[in-house]
Design an enzyme around this catalytic site. Structure first.
Site, PDB file in Angstrom:
ATOM      1  N   GLY A 256      49.220 -39.128   3.052  1.00  0.00           N
ATOM      2  CA  GLY A 256      50.412 -38.043   3.099  1.00  0.00           C
ATOM      3  C   GLY A 256      51.560 -38.710   2.741  1.00  0.00           C
ATOM      4  O   GLY A 256      52.200 -38.214   1.933  1.00  0.00           O
ATOM      5  N   ALA A 257      51.837 -39.584   3.524  1.00  0.00           N
ATOM      6  CA  ALA A 257      53.140 -40.486   3.701  1.00  0.00           C
ATOM      7  C   ALA A 257      52.986 -41.625   4.326  1.00  0.00           C
ATOM      8  O   ALA A 257      52.207 -41.743   4.991  1.00  0.00           O
ATOM      9  CB  ALA A 257      54.122 -39.360   4.058  1.00  0.00           C
ATOM     10  N   MET A 258      54.341 -42.212   4.414  1.00  0.00           N
ATOM     11  CA  MET A 258      54.124 -43.719   5.188  1.00  0.00           C
ATOM     12  C   MET A 258      55.615 -43.826   5.637  1.00  0.00           C
ATOM     13  O   MET A 258      56.391 -43.579   4.833  1.00  0.00           O
ATOM     14  CB  MET A 258      53.753 -44.853   4.216  1.00  0.00           C
ATOM     15  CG  MET A 258      53.658 -46.182   5.002  1.00  0.00           C
ATOM     16  SD  MET A 258      52.673 -45.987   6.240  1.00  0.00           S
ATOM     17  CE  MET A 258      53.386 -47.527   7.398  1.00  0.00           C
ATOM     18  N   GLU A 259      55.692 -44.154   6.875  1.00  0.00           N
ATOM     19  CA  GLU A 259      57.029 -43.983   7.549  1.00  0.00           C
ATOM     20  C   GLU A 259      57.765 -45.419   7.548  1.00  0.00           C
ATOM     21  O   GLU A 259      58.508 -45.690   8.393  1.00  0.00           O
ATOM     22  CB  GLU A 259      56.678 -43.822   8.954  1.00  0.00           C
ATOM     23  CG  GLU A 259      55.854 -45.053   9.662  1.00  0.00           C
ATOM     24  CD  GLU A 259      54.434 -44.845   9.961  1.00  0.00           C
ATOM     25  OE1 GLU A 259      53.793 -44.138   8.835  1.00  0.00           O
ATOM     26  OE2 GLU A 259      53.799 -45.370  10.821  1.00  0.00           O
ATOM     27  N   ASN A 260      57.736 -46.158   6.152  1.00  0.00           N
ATOM     28  CA  ASN A 260      58.543 -47.194   6.102  1.00  0.00           C
ATOM     29  C   ASN A 260      60.036 -46.768   6.384  1.00  0.00           C
ATOM     30  O   ASN A 260      60.617 -46.053   5.981  1.00  0.00           O
ATOM     31  CB  ASN A 260      58.750 -47.450   4.532  1.00  0.00           C
ATOM     32  CG  ASN A 260      57.243 -47.905   4.259  1.00  0.00           C
ATOM     33  OD1 ASN A 260      56.340 -48.471   4.704  1.00  0.00           O
ATOM     34  ND2 ASN A 260      57.048 -46.838   3.138  1.00  0.00           N
ATOM     35  N   HIS A 290      57.167 -35.375  10.809  1.00  0.00           N
ATOM     36  CA  HIS A 290      56.397 -36.475  11.236  1.00  0.00           C
ATOM     37  C   HIS A 290      56.971 -37.611  10.981  1.00  0.00           C
ATOM     38  O   HIS A 290      57.009 -38.910  11.890  1.00  0.00           O
ATOM     39  CB  HIS A 290      55.080 -35.990  10.347  1.00  0.00           C
ATOM     40  CG  HIS A 290      53.872 -37.294  11.048  1.00  0.00           C
ATOM     41  ND1 HIS A 290      52.741 -36.912  11.762  1.00  0.00           N
ATOM     42  CD2 HIS A 290      53.924 -38.701  10.578  1.00  0.00           C
ATOM     43  CE1 HIS A 290      52.133 -38.034  11.809  1.00  0.00           C
ATOM     44  NE2 HIS A 290      52.588 -39.027  11.214  1.00  0.00           N
ATOM     45  N   GLU A 291      57.245 -37.973   9.637  1.00  0.00           N
ATOM     46  CA  GLU A 291      57.785 -39.511   9.285  1.00  0.00           C
ATOM     47  C   GLU A 291      59.018 -39.844   9.796  1.00  0.00           C
ATOM     48  O   GLU A 291      59.330 -40.668  10.139  1.00  0.00           O
ATOM     49  CB  GLU A 291      57.773 -39.616   7.689  1.00  0.00           C
ATOM     50  CG  GLU A 291      56.540 -38.996   7.091  1.00  0.00           C
ATOM     51  CD  GLU A 291      55.174 -39.951   7.535  1.00  0.00           C
ATOM     52  OE1 GLU A 291      55.322 -40.917   7.914  1.00  0.00           O
ATOM     53  OE2 GLU A 291      54.128 -39.224   7.482  1.00  0.00           O
ATOM     54  N   HIS A 294      58.603 -40.980  13.295  1.00  0.00           N
ATOM     55  CA  HIS A 294      58.076 -42.201  13.229  1.00  0.00           C
ATOM     56  C   HIS A 294      59.185 -43.301  13.424  1.00  0.00           C
ATOM     57  O   HIS A 294      59.010 -44.459  13.782  1.00  0.00           O
ATOM     58  CB  HIS A 294      57.237 -42.437  11.837  1.00  0.00           C
ATOM     59  CG  HIS A 294      56.013 -42.430  12.199  1.00  0.00           C
ATOM     60  ND1 HIS A 294      54.644 -43.018  13.186  1.00  0.00           N
ATOM     61  CD2 HIS A 294      54.878 -41.825  11.524  1.00  0.00           C
ATOM     62  CE1 HIS A 294      53.783 -42.429  12.988  1.00  0.00           C
ATOM     63  NE2 HIS A 294      53.662 -41.895  12.062  1.00  0.00           N
ATOM     64  N   GLU A 313      50.890 -42.277  16.196  1.00  0.00           N
ATOM     65  CA  GLU A 313      50.539 -41.193  15.443  1.00  0.00           C
ATOM     66  C   GLU A 313      50.351 -40.134  16.212  1.00  0.00           C
ATOM     67  O   GLU A 313      50.940 -38.912  15.717  1.00  0.00           O
ATOM     68  CB  GLU A 313      49.278 -41.628  14.801  1.00  0.00           C
ATOM     69  CG  GLU A 313      49.243 -42.559  13.610  1.00  0.00           C
ATOM     70  CD  GLU A 313      50.298 -42.152  12.459  1.00  0.00           C
ATOM     71  OE1 GLU A 313      50.906 -41.099  12.564  1.00  0.00           O
ATOM     72  OE2 GLU A 313      50.597 -43.265  11.846  1.00  0.00           O
TER      73      GLU A 313
HETATM   74 ZN   LIG Z   1      52.039 -41.016  10.881  1.00  0.00          ZN
END
Ligand SMILES: [Zn+2]
Length: 830
Positions: A256-260, A290-291, A294, A313
């Site tokens: 879905g996405a990545m929290e860089n 959500h991201e 993070h 998570e």
């Molecule tokens: Zn996550």
């Protein structure tokens, strides 16, 4: 070379302290490779020791440690030994790396809409070494300073803010200390929209061909981002620590996405090229939140090792839902959580592969990816909701703030979190953690009743058949003139194995009782028989969305446990869904009914009739008085479940723009879904697919055409699809997914049965093709609708093969569990 083991990571973390990386990428070297030059400065606690650096180059040109060249031929797989370290060291690595086609490492994508090229890096969990040389483990954090050379018309976005961009040369500020798996760079002729909130510069980015969509979505994305920042700053003492906040929407992204930190990457389907429902917007808002959560959980304080994945998570998941519900216009996120997201977790928690929320047992980073599952997300978030219900917000957030203050820019483990919470709350958090975080499986909470002749309760007991304490609410209702009237909710504390009487609901005159009403806990429920009978008669008349979500989820659970005939589930659907008002419930129920009930649990005549019932229900929703979100969700199922001459004529009409239900629109996604349905029924030729592809070239068209080709029932079409699926590097991750999705949609039954057996002969080959391909071939392509004894046996034989990678093994084992479950349902009711 095997993946990094936890024991090796522990030794390396004790030995090394990384001061910083400077990474220089040359993105002008053609379509296959890019230049990657890294300088790492690091200390060693025991001078004279040896260690190693991680890198996966196409060619390693030069390696120099403290001025001394190292033998590049000594590169062993993805490791280069570093002998005789000093107290302070400098390592230079000059290499060429390969671009990825599977989204693992630096992915390269050519946009079919305009041939423009885009890149983005995915580094988790251990893919950073495909981009730059590094010590690739979460607890060796360091600032990363990026420079890059790129075509002059490109824009680059990365974790740090750009300080200079001239003639294709880019320089970025050093990041704060971050884990290597959180590095990214996004590059190409991007379309960008900029903003600002509370002193934080914001950026949104997408490929050029999605400029109109990004411009259209930017106000909502900025609004959600701003609201989420405000809420997070209320929760946490530490302000957002990573400077600018960019959100890039990229093609062919696997998750879905990545929290860089500073540069979150999303799959660009989230920009909605096709009309979207409010549920999809709500889900996107939740992912945005959500991201952002993070940035604290995961980025500022990171799990020491992957077995504490939940520290990233579960918290991000819980806060993502909560912040969206409390601070954005998407106030109904918990309904979707109850009816859809938790199902993912309950399924996972009842499989053989289940594991505790905390301490999932990951020994090697090769196992890390398999635990990005319904337990680390949905169950972990539910368990945290139980914790907040028990401790209260104040103690919970006081504990979290102490935890952040103690581990700023560092790493932490379960005991660190528990110590902070225990101090803040004065409660026995450790005992709570033992029962909720260190165990696996789902408890069952059962209602037992005695009743008067008119069905009114004379006694009510709730039984905790499980091993954990539960703090729940039990809802009581009366049925009056077809209305379901709430008469009260009782808070009940259930110790493990205990029975608790609930006199309040008896006194209130309840007829229908719902354990875990409000969905505060993680548990299966069982209603008494009379209450279930009332549910089948009156479900859609229950007023509260979350209560209906709990009851629909309960019905789903009964089907999966072979306690409710799938046909009866479809009857419940036909009776109550047309009056449903929650988009999230309609979407979740239709999806389960279509993919699981019709697709897996029914066979033969029962399947034909089930599909017809589903199709009737969907069409009733489309033409009924529901909101557009519900009607669009139903239209999708109506399209995909179309059958019989009349419905197919209607479908062809919709695709030609005739008779499209008022207020709805057939966007590219739905158009291709309709074409795939026609293709699977043998109603779309190869020439017609090619003509559709030429009409409006783009990502959806490429995906849709691949799915249509695989979905055609002819033997030659199946053989061609099979050939590309099992040929390494034949296509990108996303086209592989499309082909896998189409493959089982049609075909001669005998031929399908033969392919199901061949599947298990060939699937071991996916072990050599990385985690993503293992996920697509081991999961998406798994023959889920072939629940025969022969196929179950073949799946078990394949799993006995010792050479499978952990990712492939997990996918196959979980699908095999589902297959056995489908088999049990068929045996029980056919
Ligand atoms: Zn996550």
């Amino acid at each position: 070379m095997p993946a990094l083991q936890r024991a090796e990571a522990t030794v390396r973390a004790r030995l090394l302290a990384v001061h910083g990386y400077t990474v220089d990428l040359d993105l002008t070297r053609g379509p296959d490779r890019f230049g990657s030059t890294t300088v790492i400065r690091f200390g060693c606690a025991e001078p004279g020791s040896d260690s190693f650096v991680d890198l996966e180059p196409a060619t390693l040109h030069r390696a120099v440690l403290n001025g001394q060249p190292l033998d590049v031929a000594a590169l062993d797989g993805n490791r280069l030994a570093l002998p005789g370290l000093r107290a302070e060291n400098e390592l230079l690595i000059e290499a060429e790396m390969r671009y990825s086609r599977t989204g693992e490492g630096l992915h390269r994508y050519t946009d079919p809409a305009d041939d423009a090229v885009y890149l983005y890096a995915t580094c988790g969990p251990d893919l950073a070494a495909k981009v730059f040389a590094c010590f690739d483990q979460p607890d060796l954090k360091a600032p990363i300073t990026l420079t890059a050379t790129a075509p002059e018309d490109w824009t680059l976005v990365s974790n740090g803010a750009p300080v200079k961009s001239e003639g294709g040369h880019w320089e970025f500020v050093a990041t704060k200390p971050i884990s290597t798996y959180l590095f990214t760079v996004v590059a190409g002729p991007l379309h960008s929209v900029y903003g600002e909130h509370d002193g934080i510069p914001l950026g949104l980015h997408a490929r050029r061909s999605l400029a109109a969509e990004l411009d259209r979505e930017a106000p909502e994305l900025f609004e959600v981002t701003a609201a989420s920042f405000d809420r997070l700053h209320e929760f946490f003492d530490e302000r957002y620590p990573f400077g600018e906040y960019h959100q890039a929407f990229v093609p062919e992204f696997n998750w879905g996405a990545m929290e860089n930190p500073g540069c979150v990457v999303f799959r660009d389907e989230m920009l909605f090229r096709s009309p979207a429902t409010d549920v999809e917007r709500e889900r996107r808002a939740m992912v945005v939140c959500h991201e952002m959560a993070h940035m604290w959980f995961g980025d500022l304080v990171t799990m020491r090792w992957w077995d504490d994945l939940w520290l990233n998570e579960s918290f991000a998941e819980m806060l993502g839902y909560r912040i969206a519900a409390e601070s954005t216009r998407f106030t109904g996120t918990w309904t979707g959580f109850s009816v859809q997201r938790k199902g993912w977790g309950y399924d996972a928690d009842q499989r053989a592969s289940t594991h505790p929320v905390a301490g999932n047992g990951t020994r090697s980073v090769a196992e890390a990816m398999v635990n990005f599952d319904g337990i680390s997300y949905a169950k972990g978030a539910s368990v945290l909701r139980q914790l907040v219900a028990w401790l209260g917000d104040e103690a919970f957030f006081t504990g979290l703030n102490a935890y952040f203050a103690d581990h700023l820019y560092g790493n932490a483990e379960l005991p660190d979190f528990l110590a902070a919470l225990a101090t803040a709350s004065g409660r026995d958090v450790h005992a709570w953690a033992e029962s909720w975080l260190r165990t696996s499986g789902v408890d069952t909470l059962r209602a037992e009743t005695e009743r008067a002749a008119d069905g009114t309760l004379t006694a009510l007991t709730v039984v905790n058949e499980g091993e954990r304490p539960h703090l729940i609410e039990v809802g009581g209702y009366r049925i009056e003139d077809g209305r379901v009237v709430p008469v009260g909710r009782a808070a009940v504390e259930l110790a493990p194995g205990r029975r608790v009487a609930v006199p309040a609901l008896v006194e209130a005159g309840a007829q229908l009782v719902v354990p875990n009403d409000g969905d505060l806990s993680w548990a299966k429920i069982r209603l008494d028989a009379h209450s279930w009978q009332l549910v089948t008669e009156s479900l859609s008349a229950v007023e509260d969305d979350v209560t209906r979500a709990v009851l629909w989820a309960h019905a789903r659970d009964l089907v999966r446990d072979a306690e409710l005939d799938p046909v009866a589930y479809l009857a419940l659907l036909e009776r109550h869904l047309p009056a449903e008002t929650s988009d999230a419930i309609v979407e979740a129920v239709l999806t389960f009914a279509h993919l699981h009930v019709v697709g897996r649990h029914l066979t033969g005549e029962r399947r034909t009739e089930g599909l017809a019932a589903l199709s009737r229900t969907a069409r009733a929703l489309v033409t009924g008085g529901a909101g557009d979100g519900i009607r669009l969700a139903a239209l999708r199922v109506a399209v995909e479940a179309s059958g019989g001459e009349q419905q197919l004529a209607e479908l062809r009409g919709w695709l030609a723009g005739d008779g499209v239900p008022a207020g709805l629109e057939i966007g590219p996604e739905l158009r291709w879904a309709g074409l795939a349905r026609l293709a699977s029924l043998g109603e779309l030729s190869e020439d017609e697919i090619a003509a559709e592809l030429a009409r409006e070239p783009g990502t959806e068209a490429e995906f849709g055409a691949a799915q249509c080709r695989a979905a055609r029932p002819e033997s030659a079409a199946k053989a061609a699809a099979w050939q590309v699926l099992f040929t390494p590097e034949s296509m990108s991750n996303r086209l592989l997914e499309a082909t896998a999705r189409g493959f089982w949609a049609s075909g001669d039954p005998e031929e399908k049965a033969a392919y199901a057996l061949r599947y298990f002969e060939r699937i071991g080959e996916a072990s050599d093709r990385g985690d993503i391909v293992a996920h697509l071939l081991g999961g998406t392509l798994f023959p889920v609708d072939q629940a025969t004894p022969e196929v179950v046996a073949a799946a078990e034989a394949a799993l006995a093969e010792p050479e499978l990678t952990p990712g492939l093994r997990r996918n196959l084992a979980d699908c095999a569990d589902d297959l056995r479950r489908a088999r049990a349902i068929r045996v029980a009711f056919e």
